[in-house]
Design a protein around this motif. Structure first.
Motif, mmCIF file in Angstrom:
data_model
loop_
_atom_site.group_PDB
_atom_site.id
_atom_site.type_symbol
_atom_site.label_atom_id
_atom_site.label_comp_id
_atom_site.label_asym_id
_atom_site.label_seq_id
_atom_site.Cartn_x
_atom_site.Cartn_y
_atom_site.Cartn_z
ATOM 1 N N TYR A 32 0.877 -1.167 0.000
ATOM 2 C CA TYR A 32 0.000 0.000 0.000
ATOM 3 C C TYR A 32 0.911 1.212 0.000
ATOM 4 C CZ TYR A 32 -3.699 3.191 1.724
ATOM 5 O OH TYR A 32 -4.603 4.217 1.882
ATOM 6 N N PHE A 33 0.624 2.148 -0.913
ATOM 7 C CA PHE A 33 1.536 3.276 -1.121
ATOM 8 C C PHE A 33 0.747 4.576 -1.077
ATOM 9 C CE2 PHE A 33 5.025 0.572 -2.362
ATOM 10 C CZ PHE A 33 4.389 -0.552 -2.852
ATOM 11 N N LEU A 34 1.374 5.615 -0.520
ATOM 12 C CA LEU A 34 0.681 6.884 -0.339
ATOM 13 C C LEU A 34 1.610 8.024 -0.741
ATOM 14 C CD1 LEU A 34 0.463 4.978 2.520
ATOM 15 C CD2 LEU A 34 -1.435 6.547 2.865
ATOM 16 N N SER A 51 -3.135 0.757 -3.863
ATOM 17 C CA SER A 51 -2.800 -0.564 -3.334
ATOM 18 C C SER A 51 -2.099 -1.375 -4.417
ATOM 19 C CB SER A 51 -4.046 -1.289 -2.847
ATOM 20 O OG SER A 51 -4.841 -1.671 -3.951
ATOM 21 N N SER A 52 -1.446 -2.420 -3.985
ATOM 22 C CA SER A 52 -0.615 -3.181 -4.921
ATOM 23 C C SER A 52 -1.419 -3.985 -5.933
ATOM 24 C CB SER A 52 0.316 -4.111 -4.151
ATOM 25 O OG SER A 52 -0.430 -4.989 -3.343
ATOM 26 N N ILE A 53 -2.737 -4.044 -5.754
ATOM 27 C CA ILE A 53 -3.544 -4.777 -6.734
ATOM 28 C C ILE A 53 -3.889 -3.894 -7.928
ATOM 29 C CG2 ILE A 53 -4.484 -6.358 -5.027
ATOM 30 C CD1 ILE A 53 -7.038 -4.703 -4.988
ATOM 31 N N PHE A 65 0.995 6.162 -10.284
ATOM 32 C CA PHE A 65 1.266 4.965 -11.066
ATOM 33 C C PHE A 65 2.174 4.044 -10.252
ATOM 34 C CE2 PHE A 65 -0.467 6.275 -15.104
ATOM 35 C CZ PHE A 65 -0.407 7.658 -15.077
ATOM 36 N N LEU A 66 1.863 2.753 -10.302
ATOM 37 C CA LEU A 66 2.672 1.775 -9.585
ATOM 38 C C LEU A 66 3.183 0.718 -10.561
ATOM 39 C CD1 LEU A 66 3.742 0.499 -6.949
ATOM 40 C CD2 LEU A 66 1.525 -0.649 -6.725
ATOM 41 N N ASN A 67 4.479 0.520 -10.570
ATOM 42 C CA ASN A 67 5.125 -0.529 -11.370
ATOM 43 C C ASN A 67 5.777 -1.498 -10.390
ATOM 44 O OD1 ASN A 67 6.893 -2.124 -12.870
ATOM 45 N ND2 ASN A 67 7.291 -0.488 -14.358
ATOM 46 N N LYS A 68 5.053 -2.571 -10.088
ATOM 47 C CA LYS A 68 5.529 -3.500 -9.052
ATOM 48 C C LYS A 68 6.802 -4.222 -9.471
ATOM 49 C CE LYS A 68 1.510 -5.564 -8.630
ATOM 50 N NZ LYS A 68 0.602 -4.583 -9.287
ATOM 51 N N SER A 69 6.911 -4.565 -10.727
ATOM 52 C CA SER A 69 8.096 -5.317 -11.163
ATOM 53 C C SER A 69 9.349 -4.465 -11.016
ATOM 54 C CB SER A 69 7.934 -5.808 -12.601
ATOM 55 O OG SER A 69 7.749 -4.705 -13.471
#
Lengths: 117, 115
Positions: A32-34, A51-53, A65-69
């Motif tokens: 979870y990111f803020l 959230s990571s989903i 924007f979230l780039n999990k990899s």
């Protein structure tokens, strides 16, 4: 060990243009990111979270924007306004959906955004 | 609007003094946190509490203690203040279960100087 890093101490942008603030993390348990904004002599104000989903979350002029990899997130502000000039912190939580982290926030060092009229 | 009140905006104390920083919320949130903010280091967690009389150490608890006797109040105590505790101290609250997916909301901070 800095688990959340904001590698740009400062960013300068012209009014009306896009501001892109970046954040990298190393802990794969973060889910979870803020983003927070902080003016001098005030506490941080919550801006937006993800959230990571998800890989994108939008709220008005703000998009995260979230780039999990790549373990990378970014905050886009479009269009930028002089009132957006502040310090921006990214933060991350491990085990937000369970576990024993008690929702502890781990913060980056902050990026000073200056938007010129 | 979320309301988190820190008792002092600016505080000056002497080395060796016992210092109390107070944080009060009117939101009935379960979780309360104390952070310190230093240039180039971001915010670092000192202690947090997920219920009355419950407390957990954060990343930098050394030299600090906390007290939460009532739900709305969370106190940070510097047992014997030292110059390296000069900093901006921020209190935060969070709604819901401790690990819930909710943002923390901050007070305006106390700038503490130890001489």
């Amino acid at each position: 060990d800095q688990q959340v890093k904001q590698n740009s101490p400062s960013l300068s942008v012209q009014e009306g243009r896009i501001s892109i603030l970046n954040c990298d993390y190393t802990n794969s348990m973060f889910d979870y990111f803020l983003w927070y904004k902080k003016y001098p002599a005030e506490g941080p104000t919550f801006l937006i979270s993800i959230s990571s989903i998800k890989d994108k979350n939008e709220d008005g002029r703000f998009t995260v924007f979230l780039n999990k990899s790549a373990k990378h997130l970014s905050l886009h502000i479009v269009p930028s306004q002089p009132g957006d000039s502040a310090v921006y912190f990214c933060a991350a939580v491990a085990g937000a959906f369970g576990g024993t982290s008690y929702g502890k926030l781990t913060f980056g060092q902050g990026t000073i955004l200056t938007v010129h009229p | 609007d979320v309301k988190v009140t820190q008792s002092s905006r600016y505080l000056v104390k002497r080395t060796g003094e016992k210092v109390f920083l107070e944080c009060v919320q009117d939101m009935d949130h379960e979780n309360m946190f104390w952070y310190r903010q230093d240039p180039g280091l971001g915010l670092r967690l000192i202690y947090f509490s997920y219920d009355v009389k419950m407390k957990e150490k954060g990343d930098i608890p050394e030299g600090y203690s906390v007290s939460r006797e009532k739900k709305e109040r969370f106190s940070l105590i510097l047992e014997s203040a030292s110059t390296n505790q000069t900093s901006m101290y921020l209190c935060a609250i969070k709604k819901g279960r401790a690990y819930s997916n909710q943002p923390q909301h901050f007070g305006d901070g106390t700038r503490l100087s130890i001489l």
